[in-house]
Design a protein around this motif. Structure first.
Motif, PDB file in Angstrom:
ATOM      1  N   CYS A   1       0.817  -1.208   0.000  1.00  0.00           N
ATOM      2  CA  CYS A   1       0.000   0.000   0.000  1.00  0.00           C
ATOM      3  C   CYS A   1       0.857   1.268   0.000  1.00  0.00           C
ATOM      4  O   CYS A   1       0.630   2.196  -0.785  1.00  0.00           O
TER       5      CYS A   1
ATOM      6  N   TYR B   1      -0.580   4.845  -0.875  1.00  0.00           N
ATOM      7  CA  TYR B   1      -1.794   4.755  -0.069  1.00  0.00           C
ATOM      8  C   TYR B   1      -1.439   4.524   1.392  1.00  0.00           C
ATOM      9  O   TYR B   1      -0.293   4.269   1.748  1.00  0.00           O
TER      10      TYR B   1
ATOM     11  N   CYS C   1      -4.805  -0.049   2.727  1.00  0.00           N
ATOM     12  CA  CYS C   1      -5.551   0.216   1.486  1.00  0.00           C
ATOM     13  C   CYS C   1      -6.214  -1.038   0.926  1.00  0.00           C
ATOM     14  O   CYS C   1      -7.158  -0.942   0.138  1.00  0.00           O
TER      15      CYS C   1
ATOM     16  N   ASP D   1      -8.645   4.548  -0.297  1.00  0.00           N
ATOM     17  CA  ASP D   1      -8.108   5.679   0.454  1.00  0.00           C
ATOM     18  C   ASP D   1      -8.478   5.516   1.921  1.00  0.00           C
ATOM     19  O   ASP D   1      -9.224   4.607   2.308  1.00  0.00           O
TER      20      ASP D   1
END
Length: 383
Positions: A252, A257, A261, A370
């Protein structure tokens, strides 16, 4: 400050003036000192004190607060607060079960000492509905006031606080509506129709059996979660539902992210931007179905891996000794189930969840999520 407003700058007065002022201060007369004291008292009186929140006990009892008067016949909406040991007897839960393992995680993470506990509670106002208690209520929440604060969220956070023993921590309650004027039966219907209470629970014989409907009157009559006394049954699936939202993946961060994520599901808001009531329980319901139905999984191996790991959890571990890391590891095995197409097609039963519908926050495959959105807190009984 008064000094800055008067723009007193001793350096501009010259050295002789500075020495003269210092000498005058050392030899100040009693009259001058009295005038100085009077000035400080006047300035203090002109500074408005910080607004104090209304005492929740006063709200239930009916009474007078600075600038506001209320009675049982008048609506009170807004915030109130009190120390936990005073507030606790005024509360009634709106769900019958909590996930003990998830309470343990909250306790370990946010309630290490009383300062940390206060910080956590300062950021977690508790939404509640003011409502009546049954006429025959003897030992339920609300004490002798004939009314109680029915909490509609943050049961796990309050359970962790109660278990911590930090009874002097101040807790803020956000009263979203006042229904004390209703009869208890009418109030129960109001809470059920508004999805303000979670009226499902596992059969007492097995936490792995699917949730069954319960009545509003079957909810715990008081709030308690201590080492020796709990108002709540343990729901392992509610724990796994929350742990599954914290599953981290090393890929991630590399993709830009957050660490989670590729978690099971997202916190979805409703069409008005508000939170979906008891959304974690919706996924918990699905997980229980999937425990007994291998066809909901993407493959047999994923189903068997989870089933064996789940059986290995110590479901009887007492609070204080629950293996949080073990629960987190088992929750990670739910990700293939959550992300499979079958989860996207799953429909919750209408008789269990108002309106039925799909699983909130579903994300298919390897879609990276997100950070959770900030859904609006309830601001009224219509949520």
């Amino acid at each position: 400050s008064a000094r800055s407003r008067l723009n007193i700058q001793p350096s501009r007065l010259g050295p002789s003036a500075g020495r003269a002022r210092a000498a005058g201060a050392r030899g100040a007369s009693p009259t001058a000192m009295a005038w100085s004291t009077a000035l400080l008292v006047l300035l203090a009186a002109l500074v408005p004190p910080a607004a104090a929140l209304t005492d929740c006990t006063d709200v239930l009892a009916g009474g007078v607060s600075p600038g506001r008067i209320w009675r049982h016949s008048s609506e009170y909406i807004g915030n109130c607060s009190n120390k936990w040991h005073n507030l606790k007897p005024l509360l009634r839960p709106c769900q019958a079960e909590v996930g003990y393992a998830w309470v343990q995680r909250k306790y370990d993470k946010d309630f290490d000492d009383d300062d940390e506990a206060q910080d956590e509670m300062d950021g977690s106002p508790i939404p509640a509905v003011l409502g009546p208690v049954p006429d025959d209520d003897d030992d339920g929440g609300g004490g002798s006031h004939g009314a109680a604060l029915y909490i509609v969220d943050h049961h796990h956070t309050l359970a962790a606080l109660d278990f911590s023993g930090f009874d002097d921590v101040s807790v803020t309650v956000s009263i979203i509506c006042d229904q004390r004027g209703l009869s208890y039966d009418a109030f129960a219907s109001f809470m059920e129709d508004g999805a303000l209470a979670f009226l499902l629970a596992h059969p007492s014989a097995s936490a792995d059996a699917q949730y069954e409907p319960i009545s509003f009157s079957a909810l715990p009559p008081r709030f308690s979660f201590t080492a020796s006394d709990s108002s709540f049954a343990d729901d392992p699936w509610r724990s796994l539902s929350s742990f599954s939202r914290k599953v981290e993946n090393d890929g991630c961060a590399a993709a830009g992210y957050g660490d989670a994520c590729l978690r099971c599901y997202d916190r979805a808001c409703d069409t008005q931007g508000g939170g979906i009531p008891f959304f974690e329980f919706r996924w918990a319901y699905f997980f229980v179905d999937a425990l007994g139905d291998a066809s909901l999984w993407p493959d047999k191996a994923s189903y068997e891996n989870f089933s064996e790991a789940y059986k290995g959890l110590d479901a009887a571990a007492a609070m204080g000794s629950i293996d949080v890391d073990g629960w987190q590891a088992v929750a990670g095995l739910l990700v293939p189930l959550c992300r499979d197409a079958a989860a996207g097609e799953y429909e919750l039963p209408e008789d269990a969840f108002a309106g039925g519908g799909g699983l909130p926050g579903y994300a298919e495959g390897f879609a990276m999520l997100d950070d959770d959105p900030d859904c609006a807190a309830p601001d009224g009984c219509g949520r």
